[in-house]
Scaffold this motif. Structure first.
Motif, mmCIF file in Angstrom:
data_model
loop_
_atom_site.group_PDB
_atom_site.id
_atom_site.type_symbol
_atom_site.label_atom_id
_atom_site.label_comp_id
_atom_site.label_asym_id
_atom_site.label_seq_id
_atom_site.Cartn_x
_atom_site.Cartn_y
_atom_site.Cartn_z
ATOM 1 N N PRO A 323 0.907 -1.284 0.190
ATOM 2 C CA PRO A 323 -0.116 0.269 0.277
ATOM 3 C C PRO A 323 0.850 1.450 -0.576
ATOM 4 C CG PRO A 323 0.212 -0.466 1.704
ATOM 5 C CD PRO A 323 0.901 -2.192 1.105
ATOM 6 N N TYR A 324 0.597 2.314 -0.376
ATOM 7 C CA TYR A 324 1.038 3.660 -0.386
ATOM 8 C C TYR A 324 0.522 4.799 0.568
ATOM 9 C CZ TYR A 324 2.965 2.249 -5.153
ATOM 10 O OH TYR A 324 3.464 1.538 -6.285
ATOM 11 N N LEU A 325 1.465 5.512 0.636
ATOM 12 C CA LEU A 325 1.159 6.316 1.700
ATOM 13 C C LEU A 325 0.068 7.176 1.860
ATOM 14 C CD1 LEU A 325 1.419 7.000 5.347
ATOM 15 C CD2 LEU A 325 3.612 8.527 4.551
ATOM 16 N N SER A 326 -0.997 7.341 2.444
ATOM 17 C CA SER A 326 -1.413 8.794 2.055
ATOM 18 C C SER A 326 -1.121 10.474 2.659
ATOM 19 C CB SER A 326 -2.744 8.961 2.135
ATOM 20 O OG SER A 326 -3.809 9.962 1.797
ATOM 21 N N ALA A 327 -0.317 11.113 2.907
ATOM 22 C CA ALA A 327 -0.115 12.009 3.793
ATOM 23 C C ALA A 327 0.126 12.660 3.582
ATOM 24 C CB ALA A 327 1.242 11.253 3.648
ATOM 25 N N GLY A 328 -0.406 14.478 3.976
ATOM 26 C CA GLY A 328 -0.387 15.604 3.935
ATOM 27 C C GLY A 328 0.631 16.335 4.539
ATOM 28 N N LEU A 329 0.311 17.821 4.438
ATOM 29 C CA LEU A 329 1.514 18.346 4.617
ATOM 30 C C LEU A 329 0.094 18.731 6.916
ATOM 31 C CD1 LEU A 329 0.859 22.118 2.766
ATOM 32 C CD2 LEU A 329 2.758 20.531 3.758
ATOM 33 N N ASP A 330 -0.413 18.644 6.763
ATOM 34 C CA ASP A 330 -0.984 18.469 7.964
ATOM 35 C C ASP A 330 -0.668 17.154 9.129
ATOM 36 O OD1 ASP A 330 -3.196 20.369 7.811
ATOM 37 O OD2 ASP A 330 -4.972 19.221 7.470
ATOM 38 N N ASP A 331 -0.295 15.897 8.477
ATOM 39 C CA ASP A 331 0.427 14.821 8.586
ATOM 40 C C ASP A 331 2.242 15.475 9.309
ATOM 41 O OD1 ASP A 331 -1.707 13.128 8.909
ATOM 42 O OD2 ASP A 331 -1.274 13.217 6.700
ATOM 43 N N LEU A 332 2.207 16.965 8.687
ATOM 44 C CA LEU A 332 4.813 16.755 8.758
ATOM 45 C C LEU A 332 3.977 17.065 10.312
ATOM 46 C CD1 LEU A 332 6.052 17.897 5.364
ATOM 47 C CD2 LEU A 332 5.225 15.540 6.178
ATOM 48 N N ASP A 333 2.627 18.501 10.719
ATOM 49 C CA ASP A 333 3.077 18.102 12.405
ATOM 50 C C ASP A 333 3.264 17.553 13.300
ATOM 51 O OD1 ASP A 333 2.294 20.795 11.189
ATOM 52 O OD2 ASP A 333 -0.080 20.404 11.603
ATOM 53 N N ARG A 334 3.323 15.892 13.135
ATOM 54 C CA ARG A 334 3.914 14.997 13.666
ATOM 55 C C ARG A 334 5.276 15.499 13.944
ATOM 56 N NH1 ARG A 334 0.471 10.498 13.843
ATOM 57 N NH2 ARG A 334 -1.304 11.316 12.145
ATOM 58 N N PHE A 335 6.133 16.367 12.883
ATOM 59 C CA PHE A 335 7.199 15.915 13.764
ATOM 60 C C PHE A 335 7.288 17.648 14.596
ATOM 61 C CE2 PHE A 335 6.934 13.284 9.483
ATOM 62 C CZ PHE A 335 7.908 12.747 9.897
ATOM 63 N N GLY A 336 6.625 18.200 14.966
ATOM 64 C CA GLY A 336 6.738 19.568 14.777
ATOM 65 C C GLY A 336 7.009 21.059 14.340
ATOM 66 N N ALA A 337 7.101 21.579 14.319
ATOM 67 C CA ALA A 337 7.015 23.156 13.660
ATOM 68 C C ALA A 337 8.296 23.254 12.531
ATOM 69 C CB ALA A 337 6.262 24.387 15.118
ATOM 70 N N GLY A 338 9.067 22.574 13.446
ATOM 71 C CA GLY A 338 10.078 23.183 12.545
ATOM 72 C C GLY A 338 11.640 22.241 12.918
ATOM 73 N N GLY A 339 12.625 22.562 12.285
ATOM 74 C CA GLY A 339 13.820 21.282 13.243
ATOM 75 C C GLY A 339 14.445 20.738 10.996
ATOM 76 N N ALA A 340 15.273 20.332 11.616
ATOM 77 C CA ALA A 340 15.381 19.151 10.685
ATOM 78 C C ALA A 340 14.855 17.789 9.709
ATOM 79 C CB ALA A 340 17.237 18.920 11.140
ATOM 80 N N VAL A 341 14.668 17.537 10.980
ATOM 81 C CA VAL A 341 13.381 16.568 10.282
ATOM 82 C C VAL A 341 11.842 17.156 9.528
ATOM 83 C CG1 VAL A 341 11.594 14.406 11.206
ATOM 84 C CG2 VAL A 341 14.170 14.809 11.981
ATOM 85 N N ARG A 342 11.453 18.126 10.739
ATOM 86 C CA ARG A 342 10.510 18.168 9.631
ATOM 87 C C ARG A 342 11.020 19.096 8.309
ATOM 88 N NH1 ARG A 342 5.261 20.405 10.371
ATOM 89 N NH2 ARG A 342 4.616 21.733 8.843
ATOM 90 N N ALA A 343 11.957 19.997 7.937
ATOM 91 C CA ALA A 343 12.359 19.936 6.654
ATOM 92 C C ALA A 343 12.432 18.998 5.556
ATOM 93 C CB ALA A 343 13.806 20.949 7.061
ATOM 94 N N ALA A 344 12.897 17.397 6.513
ATOM 95 C CA ALA A 344 13.131 16.621 5.498
ATOM 96 C C ALA A 344 11.955 16.340 5.394
ATOM 97 C CB ALA A 344 13.454 16.019 6.152
ATOM 98 N N ALA A 345 11.138 15.655 5.867
ATOM 99 C CA ALA A 345 9.662 15.171 5.689
ATOM 100 C C ALA A 345 9.139 16.859 4.571
ATOM 101 C CB ALA A 345 8.893 15.360 6.934
ATOM 102 N N GLU A 346 8.950 17.579 4.836
ATOM 103 C CA GLU A 346 8.325 18.975 4.116
ATOM 104 C C GLU A 346 9.291 17.738 2.130
ATOM 105 O OE1 GLU A 346 9.245 22.385 5.208
ATOM 106 O OE2 GLU A 346 7.634 22.121 6.733
ATOM 107 N N GLN A 347 10.386 17.885 2.336
ATOM 108 C CA GLN A 347 11.335 17.752 0.636
ATOM 109 C C GLN A 347 10.747 16.766 0.428
ATOM 110 O OE1 GLN A 347 15.267 18.319 0.498
ATOM 111 N NE2 GLN A 347 15.393 20.029 1.814
ATOM 112 N N LEU A 348 10.203 15.214 1.096
ATOM 113 C CA LEU A 348 9.919 14.075 0.621
ATOM 114 C C LEU A 348 8.915 13.907 0.658
ATOM 115 C CD1 LEU A 348 12.011 11.669 3.205
ATOM 116 C CD2 LEU A 348 12.538 12.058 1.216
ATOM 117 N N LEU A 349 7.938 15.240 0.830
ATOM 118 C CA LEU A 349 6.759 15.131 0.743
ATOM 119 C C LEU A 349 6.449 15.628 -0.912
ATOM 120 C CD1 LEU A 349 3.339 14.654 1.126
ATOM 121 C CD2 LEU A 349 3.535 16.939 1.917
ATOM 122 N N ALA A 350 7.178 16.844 -1.258
ATOM 123 C CA ALA A 350 6.510 17.288 -2.077
ATOM 124 C C ALA A 350 7.215 16.029 -3.394
ATOM 125 C CB ALA A 350 8.274 18.352 -2.311
#
Length: 381
Positions: A323-350
């Motif tokens: 199965p594929y992952l269904s994720a959006g910007l709201d799901d990225l809040d799990r990594f916090g508002a900022g930081g390196a992990v959040r930035a990496a997750a945003e790039q992967l989502l894009a």
């Protein structure tokens, strides 16, 4: 007259999809089933077991593999085992059958290397008519000689062959090692026992495939083997009485088009697989073609339920697709508002939303990141 009909043991078979532990267990069970056949013979009061070819998977097995089935047959000295070559172990010069003959065999094991009537049971005037493959593939019907083979009047004539019944299955299959569909009638056979087809199959009232005694392939339903046939011949002209007996340990199932879109679907898949053999999940092999789209929570459930728990419960869990992952910007809040992990997750989502091969890799990487972060949080809690 009563006997067991079996075939396609294929000792030494390998299964490329299996890991080392599973492969070893599957190969060991193909040997252990010989003991179950011997026990079945004793239970049914049978003194003859007819093996319709493909005792071995290969024409040149190693010495240990060569003698393993023979030694298990030796344990049942009160049972006579009758073997013929199949397409996997044809009687080639200096092949498996010549090696077995030179090494010496127990008195209760007979190799039939030439065609012609052989007295099987004098008390019942039962004669065996074996067909013998000298090559892997032949274009002539090796059972044809049975029509003219001479046996005493009112003898029970039992044919044993390995091949494809003409008109049964695909045309390409029946080109090799053909067997006339009406051979039993033409040759006056009380019974014709066949090997090559790995599931039990009735061709007519006197012609049967026994199937392999230990299942060796994934099927969507039944017909995958795991049985032996006990045959009773009431008389020369009476139809044989057939009883099928379960001899296999492993259950192989193929699940097509498993689409997962919710946690309920994941739980239903788990229940479906566990229901195959509720009391013995360790004897189950499953091949599932999986697809779908799951949320972050449901993907975590899939990971824990299917990839971890179920794969540990069954003998083998083979998955095609995922199965594929269904994720959006709201799901990225799990990594916090900022930081390196959040930035990496945003790039992967894009990148995942861009699609293509790179997008698929990014989606898989994002999925692993979500699961890792969730496990990290659970451990911290």
């Amino acid at each position: 007259m009563k006997f067991i009909h079996t075939s396609d043991w294929q000792i030494g078979r390998t299964f490329r999809f299996a890991d080392d532990d599973t492969l070893g267990a599957l190969q060991a069970e193909r040997l252990e089933v010989i003991r179950r056949l011997g026990s079945l013979a004793r239970q049914e009061g049978v003194t003859h077991v007819l093996v319709a070819g493909d005792v071995y998977e290969h024409e040149t097995p190693g010495d240990r593999t060569l003698h393993q089935p023979v030694e298990r047959m030796r344990e049942f000295a009160d049972v006579q085992w009758h073997l013929i070559p199949g397409n996997h172990d044809a009687d080639q010069p200096e092949g498996v059958w010549a090696r077995l003959t030179r090494s010496g065999l127990p008195e209760n094991v007979t190799l039939h290397r030439e065609p012609g009537p052989v007295l099987l049971d004098g008390a019942h005037q039962a004669w065996l008519l074996p067909a013998v493959l000298k090559r892997r593939h032949v274009l002539t019907d090796l059972t044809a000689y049975m029509d003219e083979a001479e046996t005493p009047p009112d003898a029970l004539r039992i044919g044993l062959a390995h091949g494809s019944v003409v008109g049964f299955g695909g045309e390409a299959e029946s080109e090799h090692n053909p067997v006339a569909v009406d051979r039993a009638r033409r040759a006056g056979l009380a019974y014709l026992g066949l090997g090559d087809w790995h599931g039990f199959c009735r061709i007519d009232a006197r012609t049967f495939y026994s199937g392999t005694p230990e299942t060796d392939r994934f099927t969507t339903g039944g017909g995958g083997g795991g049985e032996a046939v006990v045959v009773t011949l009431p008389g020369v002209r009476a139809e044989p009485e057939i009883t099928r007996h379960r001899t296999g340990r492993y259950i192989w199932k193929k699940l097509n088009d498993v689409v997962l879109t919710s946690g309920q679907d994941v739980q239903a898949l788990e229940a479906r697989i566990r229901s195959i053999a509720p009391d013995n999940p360790g004897a189950v092999l499953v091949w599932a073609a999986v697809s779908g789209l799951l949320s972050v929570e449901d993907m975590a459930l899939y990971e824990n339920t299917v990839l971890k728990r179920l794969s540990g419960a069954v003998a083998c869990l083979r998955l095609t697709g995922a199965p594929y992952l269904s994720a959006g910007l709201d799901d990225l809040d799990r990594f916090g508002a900022g930081g390196a992990v959040r930035a990496a997750a945003e790039q992967l989502l894009a990148r995942s939303e861009a699609g293509g091969a790179e997008g698929q890799l990014a989606s898989e990487a994002l999925q692993r990141l979500f699961l890792f972060w969730q496990e990290r949080g659970a451990q911290a809690g």
